[in-house]
Enzyme design. Structure first.
Site, PDB file in Angstrom:
ATOM      1  N   LYS A   8      33.350  21.840  50.401  1.00  0.00           N
ATOM      2  CA  LYS A   8      34.455  22.664  50.881  1.00  0.00           C
ATOM      3  C   LYS A   8      34.144  23.826  50.506  1.00  0.00           C
ATOM      4  CE  LYS A   8      35.765  23.955  46.204  1.00  0.00           C
ATOM      5  NZ  LYS A   8      35.873  25.307  45.773  1.00  0.00           N
ATOM      6  N   GLY A  95      30.565  27.074  43.948  1.00  0.00           N
ATOM      7  CA  GLY A  95      31.718  27.094  44.373  1.00  0.00           C
ATOM      8  C   GLY A  95      32.018  26.179  45.900  1.00  0.00           C
ATOM      9  N   LEU A  96      31.104  25.451  46.099  1.00  0.00           N
ATOM     10  CA  LEU A  96      31.250  24.675  47.268  1.00  0.00           C
ATOM     11  C   LEU A  96      31.636  23.226  47.062  1.00  0.00           C
ATOM     12  CD1 LEU A  96      28.224  25.925  49.220  1.00  0.00           C
ATOM     13  CD2 LEU A  96      30.392  26.000  50.031  1.00  0.00           C
ATOM     14  N   ASP A 133      39.092  19.599  41.392  1.00  0.00           N
ATOM     15  CA  ASP A 133      38.691  19.716  42.762  1.00  0.00           C
ATOM     16  C   ASP A 133      38.563  18.351  43.558  1.00  0.00           C
ATOM     17  OD1 ASP A 133      38.770  22.275  42.822  1.00  0.00           O
ATOM     18  OD2 ASP A 133      36.554  22.723  42.872  1.00  0.00           O
TER      19      ASP A 133
HETATM   20  O1  C5P Z   1      38.604  20.943  36.304  1.00  0.00           O
HETATM   21  P1  C5P Z   1      37.340  21.343  36.436  1.00  0.00           P
HETATM   22  O2  C5P Z   1      36.602  20.511  35.118  1.00  0.00           O
HETATM   23  O3  C5P Z   1      36.612  21.195  37.648  1.00  0.00           O
HETATM   24  O4  C5P Z   1      37.277  22.787  35.956  1.00  0.00           O
HETATM   25  C1  C5P Z   1      36.271  23.640  35.468  1.00  0.00           C
HETATM   26  C2  C5P Z   1      36.589  24.650  34.537  1.00  0.00           C
HETATM   27  O5  C5P Z   1      37.372  25.705  35.351  1.00  0.00           O
HETATM   28  C3  C5P Z   1      37.743  24.322  33.505  1.00  0.00           C
HETATM   29  O6  C5P Z   1      37.094  23.853  32.319  1.00  0.00           O
HETATM   30  C4  C5P Z   1      38.345  25.624  33.415  1.00  0.00           C
HETATM   31  O7  C5P Z   1      37.815  26.464  32.458  1.00  0.00           O
HETATM   32  C5  C5P Z   1      38.399  26.126  34.740  1.00  0.00           C
HETATM   33  N1  C5P Z   1      39.603  25.943  35.613  1.00  0.00           N
HETATM   34  C6  C5P Z   1      40.731  26.599  35.463  1.00  0.00           C
HETATM   35  N2  C5P Z   1      41.869  26.358  35.866  1.00  0.00           N
HETATM   36  C7  C5P Z   1      42.001  25.352  36.883  1.00  0.00           C
HETATM   37  C8  C5P Z   1      40.835  24.756  37.396  1.00  0.00           C
HETATM   38  C9  C5P Z   1      39.725  25.027  36.444  1.00  0.00           C
HETATM   39  O8  C5P Z   1      40.990  27.416  34.113  1.00  0.00           O
HETATM   40  N3  C5P Z   1      43.047  25.201  37.662  1.00  0.00           N
END
Ligand code: C5P
Length: 542
Positions: A8, A95-96, A133
């Site tokens: 993405k 970031g993809l 994501d």
């Molecule tokens: O949800 P995910 O594990 O992909 O997110 C990775 C990190 O990115 C989280 O641990 C958090 O530190 C940060 N994050 C955030 N707010 C979001 C999504 C991600 O702070 N909405």
């Protein structure tokens, strides 16, 4: 089973504030692109998860794909195992969304293997548990994300764009990027983008952090043209291009400076149903007639009732007997297939004192009547159809001297000598019947053509023609014995790739790879539940 895990890009990313759970409240736009990892998911008899990955540093239990399999097995108490093999094309730490997409693919693959009744929305909570994501990758196309990014709303697709992605040789930790964010906004870039779909509204709140860590990213963004942005927390930057030549020119320039540069495009997969499809009036009527029986009494059906294995199986489960010849009927009440039988078969059953319920489609009965009348007037009847199909057997069984032809070429001058009446099996292809009519008219001045192709067949074929014209692949759902389903498959295959399936389990993911416009149609005897299961499975597999 093979699956494609697409990457993405984010066309907008607004950070609204920090939440009590440590995450950030977001409004963001996800857009799926053609760049993808390839994932193979195969069942293992023993209860274990095996992971192989082309990038060895990702080959461990921390990999989100591995965790997705563990979560799925745990949530649905599945004691079987799975072997997952990943070929990475999406660079990690860019970031993809490669890792999140791989995880979503594992959920989709395991649902197809082990829980085909699940809808994408049933997988949503598991996806959200794995990462913010991951839910987007169950949907694809273009979506607005809210909450942590896990709440997904489908959006109207943008026009297609070529996408150039530059991934510098460093990664950015998402967690660290978010930790450095100090100012928040109202989220109106994403919301305005969702409404106006104007590329001038592209914006990413994480750019400030990423650009301060790696100042060269701002230069890459500038070099990628007017519509360029950091995706997610980076480190990849993308640019959107309308024209292919311009995209190729910029791609070549970026390739000279950076090792990892991709030229890809936005994708928006969609399933379109044919306007007219599924149960026709004759099939509905036959199923309703047998549905009204006294369930305490055992009944028999002579023939298949309708040519659909799921319909027949569900009646069999209810205790209905299916017989292929009248002599083997041993019960008091017998139903005649919707395809019809020769009159003498019904007379024979009635003479034995049995109650006959005739579900023959009234439109098939019209073919019986027209052809009997023609023969009574001394005309030779030519039936355009399949001599082995029960409907055709029923028609010619009433006639003394009928001839069945499968194609116009089979109509010889000898056959057309004298007065001839041409009728059709109700489910033949309209264009082919018209060709047969022209042929027989050329050969015999005394030809009478009675167009007995039924209106449902005509509507469904016309819908299939326009569906096929706008689809890269068409999936036709219906029984293999079903003549009208076979015709739909043939009609679609003359115009695009087309595959017939009896059930969702027969779908192959390879048919869907890279396809954005997927058409769906179904034969006149295919129940809506079977069509729905196939539609769910298409969503799981693409
Ligand atoms: O949800 P995910 O594990 O992909 O997110 C990775 C990190 O990115 C989280 O641990 C958090 O530190 C940060 N994050 C955030 N707010 C979001 C999504 C991600 O702070 N909405």
């Amino acid at each position: 089973m093979m699956l494609h895990s697409h990457a993405k890009i984010n066309l907008a990313l607004d950070i609204l504030g920090r939440r009590p759970d440590g995450y950030h409240e977001l409004k963001l736009i996800y857009q799926q692109i053609a760049l993808h990892d390839e994932i193979e998911v195969n069942e293992l008899p023993q209860d274990e998860i095996r992971l192989r990955c082309s990038l060895k540093e990702l080959e461990d239990e921390k990999n989100l794909a591995y965790r997705a399999a563990a979560l799925f097995k745990d949530r649905f108490s599945i004691k079987k195992g799975v072997a997952i093999s990943i070929v990475k094309n999406i660079p990690p730490g860019s970031g993809l969304g490669g890792g999140s997409s791989d995880a979503a693919s594992v959920l989709r693959g395991l649902a197809f293997l082990w829980k085909p009744e699940l809808a994408i929305s049933d997988l949503q909570p598991l996806a959200a548990e794995l990462g913010s994501d991951v839910p987007f990758f169950l949907h694809g196309g273009i979506c607005l994300g809210t909450g942590r990014g896990e709440r997904i709303t489908e959006m109207r697709p943008l026009e297609p764009y070529h996408v150039i992605i530059v991934k510098p040789d460093y990664s950015i930790s998402t967690q660290q990027a978010y930790a450095k964010v100090s100012s928040f906004n109202q989220g109106d870039h994403a919301m305005r983008f969702a409404k106006d779909q104007d590329l001038a509204l592209m914006h990413n709140d994480l750019e400030a952090v990423a650009f301060s860590l790696h100042p060269e990213l701002a230069g890459i963004k500038k070099a990628l043209g007017e519509h360029a942005l950091l995706t997610g927390s980076g480190s990849a930057v993308f640019g959107l291009f309308k024209g292919e030549d311009e995209a190729k020119r910029v791609y070549a320039q970026m390739k000279e400076k950076y090792a990892e540069v991709f030229l890809t495009r936005t994708i928006n997969p969609r399933i379109t149903r044919a306007k007219e499809m599924g149960f026709c009036f004759g099939v509905k009527r036959a199923i309703e007639m047998i549905g009204e029986r006294d369930k305490a009494e055992q009944v028999a059906v002579l023939g298949n009732l309708v040519h659909n294995p799921q319909v027949v199986e569900s009646l069999r489960q209810e205790g209905v007997l299916f017989v292929t010849d009248a002599a083997s009927v041993r019960v008091k009440r017998v139903y005649i297939t919707a395809h019809g039988v020769p009159d003498k078969v019904i007379e024979g059953l009635e003479k034995r004192g049995l109650t006959v319920v005739d579900t023959t489609c009234p439109l098939v009965k019209k073919v019986h009547a027209a052809s009997k009348t023609a023969e009574a007037w001394g005309r030779r009847v030519i039936v355009f159809g399949d001599p082995d199909h029960v409907e055709v057997k029923g028609i010619v069984g009433n006639l003394r001297n009928a001839t069945v032809v499968r194609s116009p070429e089979e109509i010889t001058p000898e056959l057309a000598a004298g007065p001839v009446t041409l009728v059709s099996q109700t489910t033949r292809e309209v264009a082919k019947f018209e060709a047969a009519a022209r042929r027989v008219k050329e050969l015999s001045p005394q030809t009478e053509v009675i167009d007995t192709i039924c209106f449902s067949t005509k509507d469904r074929q016309a819908s299939a023609i326009s569906l096929a014209a706008d689809s890269e692949v068409v999936i036709v759902v219906g029984g293999r014995m079903s003549s009208n389903t076979k015709r739909l498959q043939e009609i679609c295959a003359q115009r695009t790739e087309a595959h017939q399936v009896e059930s969702a389990q027969e779908l192959r993911s390879e048919w869907l790879f890279g396809r954005e416009r997927i058409g769906l149609t179904a034969g006149a005897s295919t129940p809506e539940e079977v069509i729905r299961d196939v539609e769910l499975a298409i969503r799981l597999l693409w």
